[in-house]
Design a protein around this motif. Structure first.
Motif: not given
Length: 155
Positions: A35-39, A41, A43-45, A60
């Motif tokens: 899971i990545t954000d719009a940039e 980065r 979020g979760h894996s 984080w």
């Protein structure tokens, strides 16, 4: 979410995207969630091995750090059990070494019947891999080690 595992460790990296690639190359983990954000980065894996999984994340919070951020210190290690049909553990060790793992304990057969090796990944996490090789009774393990073992399910 991956699993039927009841327990899943989470480990933290300075560069989790690079770590995800390395964990697949070095150890043979399979990426099961990203899971990545719009940039772009993280979020979760999650990566899987057999019926278990490990969450791989970024630093984080000040209390959640890679060993690379705290002078190489570890407060836990990750132990992975290879099934007998997962290939040869010595070859697994060589794969990890070729990918850049620091082997801190060469493969050896333990008094309880597993063959194990221990290594450190590029950010300093310590990993132990074990594979059952010989069936040993509790009495045999105690005789070989000089220890008293309390394990009701181990005869």
């Amino acid at each position: 979410m991956a699993g039927p595992s009841s327990i899943a460790p989470a480990i933290f990296y300075q560069d989790p995207m690079r770590a995800l690639d390395w964990l697949q190359k070095a150890f043979g983990f399979e990426l099961s969630m990203l899971i990545t954000d719009a940039e772009g980065r993280l979020g979760h894996s999650q990566v899987t091995w057999g019926d278990g999984y490990i969450m791989v994340g970024t630093e984080w919070d000040d209390d959640l750090r890679s060993p690379a951020s705290v002078g190489g210190k570890n407060t836990q290690t990750v132990h992975i059990r290879l099934a007998p049909d997962d290939g040869d553990i010595d070859a697994h060790c060589e794969r990890a070494r070729a990918a850049g793992a620091e082997i801190i304990q060469e493969p050896s057969t333990q008094f309880y019947g597993d063959r194990t090796y221990r290594c450190r990944d590029p950010e300093g996490h310590v990993w132990t891999f074990a594979q059952p090789r010989v069936t040993v009774t509790r009495a045999e393990a105690e005789a070989a080690s000089g220890l008293t073992i309390q394990a009701p399910d181990w005869e």
